[in-house]
Design a protein around this motif. Structure first.
Motif, PDB file in Angstrom:
ATOM      1  N   PHE A  59       0.855  -1.188   0.000  1.00 24.99           N
ATOM      2  CA  PHE A  59       0.000   0.000   0.000  1.00 24.99           C
ATOM      3  C   PHE A  59       0.896   1.245   0.000  1.00 24.99           C
ATOM      4  CE2 PHE A  59      -2.703  -3.383   1.438  1.00 24.99           C
ATOM      5  CZ  PHE A  59      -3.918  -3.103   0.844  1.00 24.99           C
ATOM      6  N   VAL A  60       1.225   1.695  -1.196  1.00 26.24           N
ATOM      7  CA  VAL A  60       2.157   2.808  -1.357  1.00 26.24           C
ATOM      8  C   VAL A  60       1.539   4.098  -0.831  1.00 26.24           C
ATOM      9  CG1 VAL A  60       3.472   4.171  -3.018  1.00 26.24           C
ATOM     10  CG2 VAL A  60       3.208   1.697  -3.347  1.00 26.24           C
ATOM     11  N   GLN A  61       2.253   4.773   0.031  1.00 24.22           N
ATOM     12  CA  GLN A  61       1.880   6.006   0.725  1.00 24.22           C
ATOM     13  C   GLN A  61       1.035   5.750   1.969  1.00 24.22           C
ATOM     14  OE1 GLN A  61       3.174   9.063   0.148  1.00 24.22           O
ATOM     15  NE2 GLN A  61       4.428   8.003  -1.352  1.00 24.22           N
ATOM     16  N   GLY A  62       0.642   4.517   2.203  1.00 29.10           N
ATOM     17  CA  GLY A  62      -0.026   4.206   3.468  1.00 29.10           C
ATOM     18  C   GLY A  62       0.914   4.380   4.643  1.00 29.10           C
ATOM     19  N   GLN A  63       2.228   4.319   4.387  1.00 27.91           N
ATOM     20  CA  GLN A  63       3.220   4.422   5.452  1.00 27.91           C
ATOM     21  C   GLN A  63       3.333   5.822   6.027  1.00 27.91           C
ATOM     22  OE1 GLN A  63       3.894   4.065   2.217  1.00 27.91           O
ATOM     23  NE2 GLN A  63       5.864   4.952   1.624  1.00 27.91           N
ATOM     24  N   ARG A  64       2.629   6.791   5.463  1.00 31.45           N
ATOM     25  CA  ARG A  64       2.657   8.138   6.049  1.00 31.45           C
ATOM     26  C   ARG A  64       1.728   8.233   7.251  1.00 31.45           C
ATOM     27  NH1 ARG A  64      -1.465   8.434   2.354  1.00 31.45           N
ATOM     28  NH2 ARG A  64      -2.934  10.194   2.519  1.00 31.45           N
ATOM     29  N   PHE A  65       0.967   7.179   7.521  1.00 29.81           N
ATOM     30  CA  PHE A  65       0.123   7.092   8.718  1.00 29.81           C
ATOM     31  C   PHE A  65       0.860   6.346   9.816  1.00 29.81           C
ATOM     32  CE2 PHE A  65      -3.017   8.274   5.692  1.00 29.81           C
ATOM     33  CZ  PHE A  65      -4.089   8.802   6.399  1.00 29.81           C
ATOM     34  N   ASP A  66       0.554   6.720  11.069  1.00 32.58           N
ATOM     35  CA  ASP A  66       1.118   5.977  12.198  1.00 32.58           C
ATOM     36  C   ASP A  66       0.652   4.520  12.146  1.00 32.58           C
ATOM     37  OD1 ASP A  66       1.921   8.491  12.953  1.00 32.58           O
ATOM     38  OD2 ASP A  66       1.076   8.391  14.975  1.00 32.58           O
ATOM     39  N   PHE A  67      -0.656   4.365  12.215  1.00 33.53           N
ATOM     40  CA  PHE A  67      -1.256   3.035  12.299  1.00 33.53           C
ATOM     41  C   PHE A  67      -2.680   3.144  11.741  1.00 33.53           C
ATOM     42  CE2 PHE A  67      -3.308  -0.600  14.377  1.00 33.53           C
ATOM     43  CZ  PHE A  67      -2.331  -1.590  14.257  1.00 33.53           C
ATOM     44  N   ALA A  68      -2.868   2.705  10.512  1.00 31.29           N
ATOM     45  CA  ALA A  68      -4.152   2.871   9.834  1.00 31.29           C
ATOM     46  C   ALA A  68      -5.261   2.123  10.574  1.00 31.29           C
ATOM     47  CB  ALA A  68      -4.055   2.383   8.397  1.00 31.29           C
ATOM     48  N   THR A  69      -6.303   2.859  10.972  1.00 30.17           N
ATOM     49  CA  THR A  69      -7.424   2.245  11.691  1.00 30.17           C
ATOM     50  C   THR A  69      -8.769   2.526  11.036  1.00 30.17           C
ATOM     51  OG1 THR A  69      -7.739   4.191  13.088  1.00 30.17           O
ATOM     52  CG2 THR A  69      -6.204   2.491  13.888  1.00 30.17           C
ATOM     53  N   PHE A  70      -8.892   3.644  10.288  1.00 31.97           N
ATOM     54  CA  PHE A  70     -10.150   4.109   9.692  1.00 31.97           C
ATOM     55  C   PHE A  70     -11.194   4.454  10.759  1.00 31.97           C
ATOM     56  CE2 PHE A  70      -8.249   1.087   6.650  1.00 31.97           C
ATOM     57  CZ  PHE A  70      -8.022   1.948   5.582  1.00 31.97           C
ATOM     58  N   ASP A  71     -10.732   4.687  11.969  1.00 34.54           N
ATOM     59  CA  ASP A  71     -11.624   5.034  13.078  1.00 34.54           C
ATOM     60  C   ASP A  71     -12.024   6.507  12.966  1.00 34.54           C
ATOM     61  OD1 ASP A  71     -12.922   5.542  15.443  1.00 34.54           O
ATOM     62  OD2 ASP A  71     -11.253   4.925  16.748  1.00 34.54           O
ATOM     63  N   ARG A  72     -13.254   6.788  12.588  1.00 37.68           N
ATOM     64  CA  ARG A  72     -13.689   8.160  12.343  1.00 37.68           C
ATOM     65  C   ARG A  72     -13.678   9.034  13.601  1.00 37.68           C
ATOM     66  NH1 ARG A  72     -16.157   8.955   7.324  1.00 37.68           N
ATOM     67  NH2 ARG A  72     -15.218   7.456   5.894  1.00 37.68           N
ATOM     68  N   SER A  73     -13.588   8.421  14.759  1.00 41.66           N
ATOM     69  CA  SER A  73     -13.529   9.222  15.983  1.00 41.66           C
ATOM     70  C   SER A  73     -12.120   9.750  16.260  1.00 41.66           C
ATOM     71  CB  SER A  73     -14.000   8.396  17.188  1.00 41.66           C
ATOM     72  OG  SER A  73     -13.109   7.318  17.453  1.00 41.66           O
ATOM     73  N   ASP A  74     -11.149   9.259  15.499  1.00 37.53           N
ATOM     74  CA  ASP A  74      -9.768   9.712  15.644  1.00 37.53           C
ATOM     75  C   ASP A  74      -9.618  11.039  14.903  1.00 37.53           C
ATOM     76  OD1 ASP A  74      -7.051  10.147  15.631  1.00 37.53           O
ATOM     77  OD2 ASP A  74      -6.523   8.092  15.087  1.00 37.53           O
ATOM     78  N   THR A  75      -9.257  12.087  15.612  1.00 33.79           N
ATOM     79  CA  THR A  75      -9.215  13.427  15.021  1.00 33.79           C
ATOM     80  C   THR A  75      -7.801  13.939  14.755  1.00 33.79           C
ATOM     81  OG1 THR A  75      -9.286  14.446  17.223  1.00 33.79           O
ATOM     82  CG2 THR A  75     -11.395  14.058  16.105  1.00 33.79           C
ATOM     83  N   VAL A  76      -6.786  13.098  14.959  1.00 34.94           N
ATOM     84  CA  VAL A  76      -5.405  13.513  14.730  1.00 34.94           C
ATOM     85  C   VAL A  76      -5.005  13.145  13.305  1.00 34.94           C
ATOM     86  CG1 VAL A  76      -2.998  13.228  15.421  1.00 34.94           C
ATOM     87  CG2 VAL A  76      -4.804  13.255  17.150  1.00 34.94           C
ATOM     88  N   ALA A  77      -4.572  14.126  12.528  1.00 36.58           N
ATOM     89  CA  ALA A  77      -4.199  13.894  11.135  1.00 36.58           C
ATOM     90  C   ALA A  77      -3.052  12.899  11.021  1.00 36.58           C
ATOM     91  CB  ALA A  77      -3.811  15.209  10.478  1.00 36.58           C
ATOM     92  N   THR A  78      -3.184  11.971  10.115  1.00 36.51           N
ATOM     93  CA  THR A  78      -2.217  10.908   9.783  1.00 36.51           C
ATOM     94  C   THR A  78      -1.878  10.008  10.968  1.00 36.51           C
ATOM     95  OG1 THR A  78      -0.188  12.224  10.123  1.00 36.51           O
ATOM     96  CG2 THR A  78      -1.198  12.309   7.937  1.00 36.51           C
ATOM     97  N   ARG A  79      -2.740   9.998  11.984  1.00 38.35           N
ATOM     98  CA  ARG A  79      -2.537   9.024  13.047  1.00 38.35           C
ATOM     99  C   ARG A  79      -3.187   7.696  12.673  1.00 38.35           C
ATOM    100  NH1 ARG A  79      -4.096  10.465  19.151  1.00 38.35           N
ATOM    101  NH2 ARG A  79      -6.215  10.529  18.297  1.00 38.35           N
ATOM    102  N   GLY A  80      -4.428   7.753  12.209  1.00 34.65           N
ATOM    103  CA  GLY A  80      -5.060   6.477  11.871  1.00 34.65           C
ATOM    104  C   GLY A  80      -6.234   6.565  10.928  1.00 34.65           C
ATOM    105  N   ALA A  81      -6.824   7.774  10.775  1.00 34.39           N
ATOM    106  CA  ALA A  81      -8.052   7.855   9.996  1.00 34.39           C
ATOM    107  C   ALA A  81      -8.198   9.107   9.150  1.00 34.39           C
ATOM    108  CB  ALA A  81      -9.263   7.745  10.929  1.00 34.39           C
ATOM    109  N   LEU A  82      -7.494  10.178   9.501  1.00 29.02           N
ATOM    110  CA  LEU A  82      -7.609  11.426   8.751  1.00 29.02           C
ATOM    111  C   LEU A  82      -6.317  11.696   7.977  1.00 29.02           C
ATOM    112  CD1 LEU A  82      -9.230  13.833  11.394  1.00 29.02           C
ATOM    113  CD2 LEU A  82     -10.373  12.309   9.763  1.00 29.02           C
ATOM    114  N   ASP A  83      -6.446  12.187   6.748  1.00 31.44           N
ATOM    115  CA  ASP A  83      -5.254  12.512   5.978  1.00 31.44           C
ATOM    116  C   ASP A  83      -4.710  13.884   6.362  1.00 31.44           C
ATOM    117  OD1 ASP A  83      -6.804  14.443   4.695  1.00 31.44           O
ATOM    118  OD2 ASP A  83      -6.999  13.298   2.828  1.00 31.44           O
ATOM    119  N   GLU A  84      -3.753  14.381   5.604  1.00 32.36           N
ATOM    120  CA  GLU A  84      -3.088  15.646   5.927  1.00 32.36           C
ATOM    121  C   GLU A  84      -4.050  16.826   5.924  1.00 32.36           C
ATOM    122  OE1 GLU A  84      -0.211  12.715   4.431  1.00 32.36           O
ATOM    123  OE2 GLU A  84      -2.141  13.435   3.694  1.00 32.36           O
ATOM    124  N   ARG A  85      -5.136  16.694   5.210  1.00 32.65           N
ATOM    125  CA  ARG A  85      -6.108  17.786   5.111  1.00 32.65           C
ATOM    126  C   ARG A  85      -7.261  17.625   6.083  1.00 32.65           C
ATOM    127  NH1 ARG A  85      -3.615  16.348   0.855  1.00 32.65           N
ATOM    128  NH2 ARG A  85      -2.815  17.837  -0.687  1.00 32.65           N
TER     129      ARG A  85
END
Length: 542
Positions: free
Chosen positions: A139-165
């Motif tokens: 998954f190219v560029q997935g590595q820019r996330f800490d730990f991909a979770t897709f958890d919509r309650s996570d509000t920190v960018a690139t932690r697990g669910a939100l992108d840079e924007r």
């Protein structure tokens, strides 16, 4: 300030303090992974590392064998496997209070996602360095996330669910799913790319102000470049090269015009660069030349997890891998179909991009390491002594290439590529553009617009290196042919307009382009992998 807010801030401060103390503790107890030797009860993927400069004194066969061990090692936590405080792109975690340890040690999308290189590169025949099944997609560029979770309650960018924007990601938008390619013939591929780059740079360096030149190397047209009267470079008409090869620090600096043969979107210039990046991204193994000697930037308690000599060995192992060949069964009907298909390959204009063979100069028959175009973060030519390996040496894994005549100055490499990026995307569901463009910074608007351009796939050994296309979603080569869009739509339409007999002949020709069983001495063999003896009719047609 509310009591709740105050408590929250004090807890965060305490946590940061604990983290700093923990990191300090790791630094004090830091282990030099390169000095470890496996003893009773130890569990290492690599039992022993090479010391720097040892690569220049041990026999070549021993160096390559060490490279195979590095490539095949199942890395463990006991030698620096994992990267608790580092993303796969080398940056610190967005949330250092949630390290990638314990249940967060592995993540299929953001990584670490594999225990060894061979875990994904192993087909056909279980050969280390081969391609992979769909399950081995990266998954190219997935590595820019800490730990991909897709958890919509996570509000920190690139932690697990939100992108840079700050936009919630989905499985389709978080990364580009790419098929794992095989590395067979890799040394020849890189030497061709180096020569093409050198040819393009010589054209550039010979330009005067106010001049426009056509960029042609080895018969491949890369468009036109202009040097304006004011000294500025105009690359708007350059074609087939990635953005990194065209951008410059200032308008008067010349573009590098580098061909980048690794990564399916042309993002990596050398096997060494690709290797250093992959070990950190996929395994959490950090090379000293990329991350520094005696340092522990990923916070796992280990330094020197991969020595310079280890990286050289792994690079050479890939560079000297056997080359693919061709399997032509002795059955007359199949033999005739393959020859007919080879003719149709050109007639359908497939050979316009999948150039059947390119010339490599005698100087290019020797793979040198480190290479001349390595970017920062990798060993560069001139930093150390240069290692040279004769790629045609038949003591290396067979089969190998050879010039038609011993005194030839050129040798043809049948890689079936033009080393250019092409837009082959369409609007159909089976050939959409990629969600992200890895050749742009993550903060650039074009990064999120997506990617439509891919390096012309090497068809060298394609038949038993499926699944097919950059995404690996085509299970047959016929699907792949029909999946061509964009710049390749004319070839697809020519195939569709052909009769069934001709369509089948083209597929039969593609089926003949195979990776051969290890140790096969000849490049063209029959169905029993014996030297091909052409039938009388076929010999006249050839």
């Amino acid at each position: 300030m509310s009591l709740q807010t105050s408590l929250r801030r004090r807890c965060l401060a305490a946590a940061i303090t604990c983290l700093a103390v923990g990191m300090a503790g790791w630094a004090i107890a830091q282990v030099d992974a390169s000095l470890q030797r496996m003893g009773v009860g130890d569990e290492f993927g690599l039992s022993q590392h090479l010391r720097d400069d040892q690569e220049f004194v041990i026999p070549l066969a021993e160096l390559i064998e060490h490279g195979r061990k590095v490539f095949s090692a199942n890395w463990t936590i006991s030698e620096g496997g994992g990267r608790p405080l580092a993303k796969g792109n080398g940056r610190a975690l967005s949330d250092p209070l949630a390290p990638l340890s314990g249940a967060r040690s592995f993540n299929r999308i953001s990584g670490p996602d594999a225990n060894s290189c061979m875990g994904c590169h192993s087909q056909p025949y279980g050969v280390a360095g081969g391609s992979g099944d769909f399950v081995a997609n990266v998954f190219v560029q997935g590595q820019r996330f800490d730990f991909a979770t897709f958890d919509r309650s996570d509000t920190v960018a690139t932690r697990g669910a939100l992108d840079e924007r700050g936009t919630p990601v989905t499985l389709a938008s978080i990364a580009n799913s790419r098929h794992t390619p095989g590395m067979f013939g890799a040394g020849y591929i890189e030497m061709l790319a180096r020569e093409i780059s050198g040819d393009l740079q010589r054209i550039r360096d010979g330009m005067r102000r106010g001049e426009t030149r056509i960029l042609v190397a080895k018969g491949i047209d890369f468009g036109r470049i202009t040097r304006r009267e004011d000294g500025m470079w105009d690359v708007r008409e350059v074609t087939g090269l990635p953005r990194q090869s065209l951008i410059t620090a200032t308008p008067i600096d010349p573009p590098s015009l580098l061909v980048r043969p690794w990564h399916q979107a042309g993002n990596s210039v050398s096997l060494r660069d690709f290797t250093n990046t992959s070990y950190h991204h996929h395994h959490g193994i950090q090379a000293t030349e990329r991350f520094g000697a005696n340092l522990d930037p990923d916070g796992d308690g280990f330094a020197n997890e991969l020595t310079r000599a280890d990286v050289t060995a792994a690079t050479l192992f890939q560079a000297v891998m056997a080359v693919p060949g061709q399997v032509v069964p002795n059955e007359p009907a199949v033999e005739r179909a393959i020859l007919r298909g080879q003719h149709l390959f050109s007639q359908f204009q497939c050979a316009k991009c999948h150039v059947p063979a390119l010339p490599l100069s005698r100087q290019g028959w020797a793979f040198t390491e480190p290479g001349p175009f390595n970017p920062t973060g990798n060993l560069k030519a001139g930093d150390v002594r240069t290692l040279r390996v004769d790629l045609n040496d038949r003591a290396l894994p067979l089969p190998r290439l050879a010039p038609e005549h011993p005194d030839d100055a050129l040798m043809m490499v049948p890689a079936y590529t033009d080393f250019k990026l092409h837009d082959v995307s369409g609007e159909a569901d089976d050939m959409p553009a990629e969600a992200l463009d890895m050749n742009w910074p993550v903060w650039a608007p074009k990064f999120a617009v997506g990617n439509r351009r891919f390096l012309t796939r090497r068809l060298w050994g394609i038949a038993n290196s499926g699944p097919y296309f950059h995404h690996g979603m085509f299970t047959t080569m016929r699907q792949a042919v029909l999946g061509h869009a964009g710049e390749a739509v004319a070839s697809r339409k020519a195939f569709q307009a052909a009769g069934k007999t001709d369509q089948d002949a083209l597929i039969e020709f593609l089926k003949s382009l195979q990776v051969l069983p290890p140790g096969t001495p000849e490049l063209v063999v029959d169905e029993k992998f014996q030297p091909k003896r052409w039938g009388a009719t076929a010999a006249r047609t050839k």
